[in-house]
Write a protein that holds these residues in place. Structure first.
Motif, PDB file in Angstrom:
ATOM      1  N   HIS A   4       0.857  -1.182   0.000  1.00  0.00           N
ATOM      2  CA  HIS A   4       0.000   0.000   0.000  1.00  0.00           C
ATOM      3  C   HIS A   4       0.895   1.235   0.000  1.00  0.00           C
ATOM      4  CE1 HIS A   4      -2.697   3.072   1.570  1.00  0.00           C
ATOM      5  NE2 HIS A   4      -3.684   2.309   1.112  1.00  0.00           N
ATOM      6  N   PRO A   5       0.474   2.324  -0.636  1.00  0.00           N
ATOM      7  CA  PRO A   5       1.311   3.540  -0.674  1.00  0.00           C
ATOM      8  C   PRO A   5       1.729   4.047   0.704  1.00  0.00           C
ATOM      9  CG  PRO A   5      -0.506   3.740  -2.222  1.00  0.00           C
ATOM     10  CD  PRO A   5      -0.735   2.465  -1.455  1.00  0.00           C
ATOM     11  N   GLN A   6       0.877   3.877   1.716  1.00  0.00           N
ATOM     12  CA  GLN A   6       1.258   4.336   3.057  1.00  0.00           C
ATOM     13  C   GLN A   6       2.393   3.480   3.619  1.00  0.00           C
ATOM     14  OE1 GLN A   6      -1.002   5.960   5.944  1.00  0.00           O
ATOM     15  NE2 GLN A   6      -1.561   7.507   4.448  1.00  0.00           N
ATOM     16  N   ILE A   7       2.356   2.182   3.373  1.00  0.00           N
ATOM     17  CA  ILE A   7       3.441   1.309   3.841  1.00  0.00           C
ATOM     18  C   ILE A   7       4.742   1.715   3.170  1.00  0.00           C
ATOM     19  CG2 ILE A   7       4.317  -1.059   3.869  1.00  0.00           C
ATOM     20  CD1 ILE A   7       1.338  -1.959   4.024  1.00  0.00           C
ATOM     21  N   THR A   8       4.680   1.916   1.871  1.00  0.00           N
ATOM     22  CA  THR A   8       5.865   2.335   1.117  1.00  0.00           C
ATOM     23  C   THR A   8       6.389   3.682   1.621  1.00  0.00           C
ATOM     24  OG1 THR A   8       5.046   1.162  -0.826  1.00  0.00           O
ATOM     25  CG2 THR A   8       6.744   2.828  -1.199  1.00  0.00           C
ATOM     26  N   ALA A   9       5.484   4.617   1.877  1.00  0.00           N
ATOM     27  CA  ALA A   9       5.884   5.950   2.349  1.00  0.00           C
ATOM     28  C   ALA A   9       6.556   5.880   3.719  1.00  0.00           C
ATOM     29  CB  ALA A   9       4.671   6.875   2.397  1.00  0.00           C
ATOM     30  N   PHE A  10       5.977   5.098   4.646  1.00  0.00           N
ATOM     31  CA  PHE A  10       6.582   4.982   5.975  1.00  0.00           C
ATOM     32  C   PHE A  10       7.954   4.315   5.899  1.00  0.00           C
ATOM     33  CE2 PHE A  10       2.285   5.594   7.921  1.00  0.00           C
ATOM     34  CZ  PHE A  10       2.629   6.639   8.747  1.00  0.00           C
ATOM     35  N   LEU A  11       8.084   3.283   5.089  1.00  0.00           N
ATOM     36  CA  LEU A  11       9.380   2.616   4.950  1.00  0.00           C
ATOM     37  C   LEU A  11      10.423   3.536   4.330  1.00  0.00           C
ATOM     38  CD1 LEU A  11       8.194  -0.928   3.805  1.00  0.00           C
ATOM     39  CD2 LEU A  11       9.212  -0.317   6.016  1.00  0.00           C
ATOM     40  N   GLU A  12      10.024   4.288   3.322  1.00  0.00           N
ATOM     41  CA  GLU A  12      10.951   5.225   2.671  1.00  0.00           C
ATOM     42  C   GLU A  12      11.352   6.351   3.628  1.00  0.00           C
ATOM     43  OE1 GLU A  12      13.280   6.803  -0.510  1.00  0.00           O
ATOM     44  OE2 GLU A  12      12.485   4.827  -0.037  1.00  0.00           O
ATOM     45  N   ALA A  13      10.395   6.892   4.337  1.00  0.00           N
ATOM     46  CA  ALA A  13      10.697   7.954   5.305  1.00  0.00           C
ATOM     47  C   ALA A  13      11.657   7.441   6.379  1.00  0.00           C
ATOM     48  CB  ALA A  13       9.414   8.474   5.943  1.00  0.00           C
ATOM     49  N   ALA A  14      11.408   6.244   6.877  1.00  0.00           N
ATOM     50  CA  ALA A  14      12.286   5.671   7.905  1.00  0.00           C
ATOM     51  C   ALA A  14      13.700   5.488   7.367  1.00  0.00           C
ATOM     52  CB  ALA A  14      11.725   4.336   8.387  1.00  0.00           C
ATOM     53  N   ARG A  15      13.813   5.022   6.129  1.00  0.00           N
ATOM     54  CA  ARG A  15      15.137   4.814   5.523  1.00  0.00           C
ATOM     55  C   ARG A  15      15.890   6.142   5.391  1.00  0.00           C
ATOM     56  NH1 ARG A  15      17.555   5.582   1.077  1.00  0.00           N
ATOM     57  NH2 ARG A  15      15.736   6.302  -0.054  1.00  0.00           N
ATOM     58  N   ILE A  16      15.216   7.161   4.913  1.00  0.00           N
ATOM     59  CA  ILE A  16      15.844   8.469   4.724  1.00  0.00           C
ATOM     60  C   ILE A  16      16.251   9.074   6.066  1.00  0.00           C
ATOM     61  CG2 ILE A  16      15.403  10.852   3.990  1.00  0.00           C
ATOM     62  CD1 ILE A  16      13.597   9.612   1.766  1.00  0.00           C
ATOM     63  N   LEU A  17      15.349   9.041   7.035  1.00  0.00           N
ATOM     64  CA  LEU A  17      15.650   9.610   8.353  1.00  0.00           C
ATOM     65  C   LEU A  17      16.773   8.842   9.052  1.00  0.00           C
ATOM     66  CD1 LEU A  17      12.004  10.320   9.503  1.00  0.00           C
ATOM     67  CD2 LEU A  17      13.751  12.030   8.952  1.00  0.00           C
ATOM     68  N   HIS A  18      16.772   7.533   8.915  1.00  0.00           N
ATOM     69  CA  HIS A  18      17.806   6.713   9.544  1.00  0.00           C
ATOM     70  C   HIS A  18      19.191   7.037   8.976  1.00  0.00           C
ATOM     71  CE1 HIS A  18      19.629   3.263  11.515  1.00  0.00           C
ATOM     72  NE2 HIS A  18      20.213   2.994  10.359  1.00  0.00           N
ATOM     73  N   ALA A  19      19.250   7.324   7.689  1.00  0.00           N
ATOM     74  CA  ALA A  19      20.526   7.590   7.034  1.00  0.00           C
ATOM     75  C   ALA A  19      21.227   8.827   7.596  1.00  0.00           C
ATOM     76  CB  ALA A  19      20.326   7.754   5.526  1.00  0.00           C
ATOM     77  N   ASP A  20      20.454   9.747   8.175  1.00  0.00           N
ATOM     78  CA  ASP A  20      21.048  10.989   8.684  1.00  0.00           C
ATOM     79  C   ASP A  20      20.618  11.250  10.125  1.00  0.00           C
ATOM     80  OD1 ASP A  20      22.761  13.105   8.258  1.00  0.00           O
ATOM     81  OD2 ASP A  20      21.215  14.423   7.424  1.00  0.00           O
ATOM     82  N   ARG A  21      20.464  10.197  10.892  1.00  0.00           N
ATOM     83  CA  ARG A  21      19.920  10.321  12.245  1.00  0.00           C
ATOM     84  C   ARG A  21      20.826  11.080  13.204  1.00  0.00           C
ATOM     85  NH1 ARG A  21      19.433   4.498  15.082  1.00  0.00           N
ATOM     86  NH2 ARG A  21      17.401   4.759  14.200  1.00  0.00           N
ATOM     87  N   TYR A  22      22.119  11.125  12.965  1.00  0.00           N
ATOM     88  CA  TYR A  22      23.038  11.761  13.913  1.00  0.00           C
ATOM     89  C   TYR A  22      23.337  13.220  13.587  1.00  0.00           C
ATOM     90  CZ  TYR A  22      23.455   7.042  15.548  1.00  0.00           C
ATOM     91  OH  TYR A  22      23.151   5.803  16.040  1.00  0.00           O
ATOM     92  N   TRP A  23      22.596  13.798  12.641  1.00  0.00           N
ATOM     93  CA  TRP A  23      22.736  15.215  12.328  1.00  0.00           C
ATOM     94  C   TRP A  23      22.264  16.034  13.522  1.00  0.00           C
ATOM     95  CZ3 TRP A  23      18.588  18.738  11.846  1.00  0.00           C
ATOM     96  CH2 TRP A  23      18.955  20.015  11.404  1.00  0.00           C
ATOM     97  N   HIS A  24      22.985  17.111  13.818  1.00  0.00           N
ATOM     98  CA  HIS A  24      22.625  17.983  14.938  1.00  0.00           C
ATOM     99  C   HIS A  24      22.302  19.374  14.420  1.00  0.00           C
ATOM    100  CE1 HIS A  24      23.647  15.139  18.084  1.00  0.00           C
ATOM    101  NE2 HIS A  24      24.718  14.834  17.376  1.00  0.00           N
ATOM    102  N   CYS A  25      21.317  19.984  15.029  1.00  0.00           N
ATOM    103  CA  CYS A  25      20.927  21.343  14.660  1.00  0.00           C
ATOM    104  C   CYS A  25      22.041  22.305  15.044  1.00  0.00           C
ATOM    105  CB  CYS A  25      19.637  21.732  15.384  1.00  0.00           C
ATOM    106  SG  CYS A  25      18.262  20.651  14.984  1.00  0.00           S
ATOM    107  N   GLY A  26      22.273  23.291  14.194  1.00  0.00           N
ATOM    108  CA  GLY A  26      23.332  24.254  14.455  1.00  0.00           C
ATOM    109  C   GLY A  26      22.892  25.466  15.255  1.00  0.00           C
ATOM    110  N   SER A  27      21.580  25.642  15.411  1.00  0.00           N
ATOM    111  CA  SER A  27      21.075  26.813  16.127  1.00  0.00           C
ATOM    112  C   SER A  27      19.685  26.513  16.670  1.00  0.00           C
ATOM    113  CB  SER A  27      20.999  28.018  15.183  1.00  0.00           C
ATOM    114  OG  SER A  27      20.003  27.789  14.193  1.00  0.00           O
TER     115      SER A  27
END
Length: 113
Positions: A4-27
């Motif tokens: 289902h598109p929602q399953i695909t969207a959640f999996l894709e979002a999780a993959r993208i967010l996981h790839a850059d999870r240790y980024w820290h805000c600069g301000s």
């Protein structure tokens, strides 16, 4: 079976967010913008948590009871969305207030009034 598109969207979002999870805000401003963006994602996740009854009502009620008066006194049944998004909104408001306070030097006219 096709996902289902929602399953695909959640999996894709999780993959993208996981790839850059240790980024820290600069301000503080960047942190506020991140949390504002997170609010949209959290709203959708909470909708699914509520629909699938992931969090027990007793847990949600405890979270609502521990919250500030604006959340605690709402006559509706607690939901993941209402509880979690309210806490996120409060944090965003706190960061904005903190950033406004940090510019206050006490000198008249320092804020460009």
């Amino acid at each position: 079976m096709q996902d289902h598109p929602q399953i695909t969207a959640f999996l894709e979002a999780a993959r993208i967010l996981h790839a850059d999870r240790y980024w820290h805000c600069g301000s503080l401003g960047e942190q506020v913008e991140l949390l504002r963006a997170l609010r949209y994602v959290l709203t959708e996740v909470c909708f699914q948590l509520d629909v699938h009854r992931v969090l027990p009502q007793a847990v949600l009620q405890i979270c609502q009871d521990l919250a500030g008066p604006g959340l605690r006194d709402v006559p509706a049944a607690p939901s993941a969305g209402f509880v979690l998004v309210s806490y996120l909104d409060a944090r965003i408001e706190q960061l904005i207030a903190d950033s406004n306070d940090s510019g206050n030097t006490g000198a008249e006219g320092s804020r460009g009034t």
